[in-house]
Design a protein around this motif. Structure first.
Motif, short mmCIF file in Angstrom:
data_model
loop_
_atom_site.label_atom_id
_atom_site.label_comp_id
_atom_site.label_asym_id
_atom_site.label_seq_id
_atom_site.Cartn_x
_atom_site.Cartn_y
_atom_site.Cartn_z
N ILE A 186 9.73 1.53 7.04
CA ILE A 186 9.76 0.31 6.21
C ILE A 186 11.20 -0.14 5.93
CG2 ILE A 186 7.47 0.63 5.22
CD1 ILE A 186 8.82 1.76 2.71
N PRO A 240 6.42 6.32 3.90
CA PRO A 240 6.48 5.81 5.28
C PRO A 240 7.89 5.90 5.89
CG PRO A 240 5.47 4.22 3.80
CD PRO A 240 6.09 5.26 2.94
N ILE A 268 12.31 -2.94 -4.04
CA ILE A 268 13.43 -2.06 -3.69
C ILE A 268 13.49 -1.88 -2.17
CG2 ILE A 268 14.40 0.27 -3.95
CD1 ILE A 268 13.16 0.25 -6.81
N GLU A 269 12.35 -1.54 -1.58
CA GLU A 269 12.30 -1.41 -0.12
C GLU A 269 12.14 -2.81 0.49
OE1 GLU A 269 12.80 1.42 1.36
OE2 GLU A 269 12.51 2.80 -0.32
N LYS A 319 15.03 -6.51 -8.67
CA LYS A 319 13.56 -6.42 -8.62
C LYS A 319 13.03 -6.69 -10.01
CE LYS A 319 9.69 -3.29 -8.05
NZ LYS A 319 9.18 -1.99 -7.66
N PRO A 359 10.71 6.81 0.40
CA PRO A 359 9.28 6.44 0.48
C PRO A 359 8.53 7.24 1.54
CG PRO A 359 10.64 4.82 1.62
CD PRO A 359 11.59 5.79 0.98
N SER A 419 0.86 -1.18 0.00
CA SER A 419 0.00 0.00 0.00
C SER A 419 0.89 1.23 0.00
CB SER A 419 -0.86 0.05 1.26
OG SER A 419 -1.44 -1.17 1.49
N HIS A 420 1.13 1.78 -1.15
CA HIS A 420 1.97 2.97 -1.20
C HIS A 420 1.26 4.14 -0.54
CE1 HIS A 420 5.44 2.14 -4.10
NE2 HIS A 420 5.10 1.05 -3.46
P1 XMP Z 1 9.31 -0.96 -4.11
O1 XMP Z 1 9.78 -1.21 -2.71
O2 XMP Z 1 7.82 -1.14 -4.25
O3 XMP Z 1 9.58 0.58 -4.37
O4 XMP Z 1 10.09 -1.72 -5.12
C1 XMP Z 1 9.57 1.22 -5.62
C2 XMP Z 1 9.88 2.69 -5.38
O5 XMP Z 1 8.81 3.29 -4.64
C3 XMP Z 1 9.28 3.81 -3.41
N1 XMP Z 1 8.25 3.52 -2.42
C4 XMP Z 1 7.36 4.43 -1.98
N2 XMP Z 1 7.20 5.74 -2.29
N3 XMP Z 1 5.40 5.85 -0.80
C5 XMP Z 1 6.22 6.45 -1.67
O6 XMP Z 1 6.07 7.65 -1.90
C6 XMP Z 1 5.50 4.55 -0.45
O7 XMP Z 1 4.73 4.04 0.35
C7 XMP Z 1 6.53 3.81 -1.08
N4 XMP Z 1 6.92 2.52 -0.98
C8 XMP Z 1 7.99 2.38 -1.82
C9 XMP Z 1 10.58 3.09 -3.14
O8 XMP Z 1 11.43 3.85 -2.29
C10 XMP Z 1 11.13 2.93 -4.53
O9 XMP Z 1 11.73 4.12 -4.98
#
Ligand code: XMP
Length: 524
Positions: A409, A405, A521-522, A516, A403, A356-357
């Protein structure tokens, strides 16, 4: 919603999306060449939009479908007779061939990855594309192929496994290619796009950060008029660019809200206040919400619960402050073009929810605020260029994504104040070293995380029992896919030693070498 439609008279190259993972890349490549481009799903194509005099050329993207799944594909044959040049890529090449009377079948040998094509006939599209011997390395990804040429078409190039790798009808300016010119693995791929948009579509350059800045300022002013706008400023690239753009457009009528969740990076709070309040004289409300965030997150280890708690708290704080300000009619957000494009759903498939972004997207309905999203037609690299044009410091504009959060995270398991402090220090050392070694700008995103595992170590003559720090650094085009960055041993040793020698609480450092997919990524 605020209609920042750029300029209605802006001519463009329109990309019809059939669900390829590279569709956005096509649009970016064309904009990099200085011509405005837009993406539209094949399901939403209307003849009236396409026949507009502002559409100079059409590109049909690749995609996972096969041309005979007619129930899943929308294709209006009338687009073939509008006199607008058309370029079909991969699936686009196959659907064009089929609709124009050719045939498509399963390939005997599928082609994935690098392939060599050989020139068969001269074409405007391939000016400066082939080497002296008439070859070029291209990137393929297909299991179907065109097996019979449509009428009035000629072959421009063939590969070992596919006779009709590149075809054209020069009279009608319709072109098809089985490979992907938009990916960097296709040598000289950009030349094909350049030849198409300038020599064939006769487009003029109409896209640059400078032009964009004045256009966006004009549109924001027109729409917002004398109302106030509230903007959630996080200090990240997108919200910083939005804030600075709005400051230039509406001055004092912009109110920024900066919520310190206590989950920010070291010194971030000072940097945001110094830049926006002191330097740019932006009306900034600073909310110290560290305690409440930590309290609500106490003993929570489930990643989705963490994200929800943070998102909800943020909304509550935002609402509370927004209500206090008179004449607020708009909410500014840093939504980007990739957030807007529904390319993932064009195949009709449901993409499962990974995370959940968190952003402020849930706010407007409740607060009846209208949205201002001036960056919604831009890609990240364009936002960065716009930021520089707005005189934001490179340090802010070229920052790695962070991100919503925050560090929550990057601390899997339960979050404590102590863990946050340890992580802030480790992350600070890591990022400083990346900058010192000129690596920061070669990496798309890097961060340190604190794993919820203690291990035994030895320092001096004493046993230690402390946390593991995980370092992550990735290269990526857009965050959708990523690969780990290959540091040399010396750099890793330097960072590891610095972290362990300076931070009490960490006695082991590990490096994440997953890409990925399969990882994200996170960590959460
Ligand atoms: P993931 O972890 O999904 O992240 O591979 C992809 C990109 O998105 C960022 N990220 C977020 N950005 N709110 C944000 O504004 C969020 O909840 C969030 N979760 C992940 C992450 O840092 C990476 O650049």
């Amino acid at each position: 919603m605020l209609k920042i439609n750029l300029d209605k008279n802006l001519t463009k190259i329109l990309i019809i999306d059939y669900g390829s993972q590279f569709t956005q890349l096509i649009a970016r490549r064309i904009r990099e060449l200085g011509v405005y481009s837009e993406i539209i799903s094949h399901k939403r194509v209307k003849l009236s939009n396409i026949s507009s005099k502002h559409v100079r050329g059409l590109i049909l993207s690749g995609g996972p479908l096969n041309v005979y799944q007619s129930n899943k594909i929308k294709f209006d044959k009338r687009i073939l007779n509008l006199g607008i040049p058309i370029l079909g890529i991969c699936f686009g090449h196959q659907i064009l061939s089929k609709e124009l009377g050719g045939k498509v079948k399963k390939s005997k040998s599928r082609e994935f990855g690098l392939a060599k094509i050989k020139k068969k006939n001269k074409s405007v599209l391939t000016r400066d594309f082939f080497d002296k011997k008439g070859f070029c390395d291209v990137w393929m990804s297909h299991s179907d192929e065109v097996s019979k040429l449509p009428k009035n078409f000629v072959v421009i190039a063939s590969s070992k496994n596919s006779k009709f790798s590149m075809i054209e009808n020069p009279k009608k300016n319709i072109f098809g290619m089985q490979f992907h010119p938009e990916v960097t693995h296709t040598k000289n791929g950009k030349k094909i796009l350049r030849n198409f948009i300038f020599s064939i579509c006769k487009s003029k350059k109409n896209w640059s950060p400078k032009k964009l800045k004045s256009k966006l300022i004009y549109h924001v002013k027109e729409e917002v008029k004398k109302s106030k706008v509230i903007c959630a400023l996080s200090g990240g690239v997108d919200s910083s660019v939005v804030a600075k753009l709005l400051k230039e457009a509406i001055g004092k009528n912009l109110v920024c809200l900066f919520v310190n969740t206590g989950l920010l990076r070291k010194r971030e709070e000072k940097q945001v206040i110094n830049t926006f309040k002191k330097r740019f004289k932006i009306n900034l409300i600073y909310v110290d919400a560290k305690k409440i965030f930590l309290k609500k997150l106490k003993n929570i280890s489930d990643p989705e619960r963490k994200r929800k708690i943070i998102g909800n708290l943020f909304v509550q704080i935002f609402e509370k402050y927004a209500k206090k300000i008179k004449n607020i009619k708009f909410l500014a957000q840093g939504t980007l073009y990739p957030d807007l494009i529904e390319s993932k759903s064009v195949t009709g498939s449901q993409t499962s929810k990974i995370k959940s972004h968190h952003n402020v997207g849930g706010l407007p309905k409740k607060m009846k605020l209208k949205l201002v999203e001036p960056l919604k037609y831009l890609f990240k690299d364009e936002v960065r260029k716009l930021g520089l044009e707005l005189k934001l410091k490179k340090e802010i504009v070229l920052r790695h994504p962070f991100p919503g959060p925050g560090l929550a995270i990057r601390i899997p398991g339960v979050i404590t104040n102590k863990k946050i402090k340890i992580l802030q220090e480790a992350d600070f050392i890591y990022i400083e070293e990346l900058k010192k070694h000129n690596l920061y700008n070669k990496i798309w995103q890097a961060y340190a995380a604190l794993l919820p595992v203690k291990t035994v170590g030895v320092m001096g003559d004493n046993r230690t029992y402390e946390y593991i720090c995980l370092l992550r650094a990735i290269t990526s085009e857009d965050g959708m896919t990523a690969d780990f960055y290959n540091f040399n041993k010396k750099f890793m040793q330097t960072v590891t030693n610095k972290i362990i020698n300076n931070i009490q609480g960490i006695n082991r450092v590990v490096y994440d070498v997953t890409s990925k997919p399969p990882s994200t990524i996170e960590l959460e």
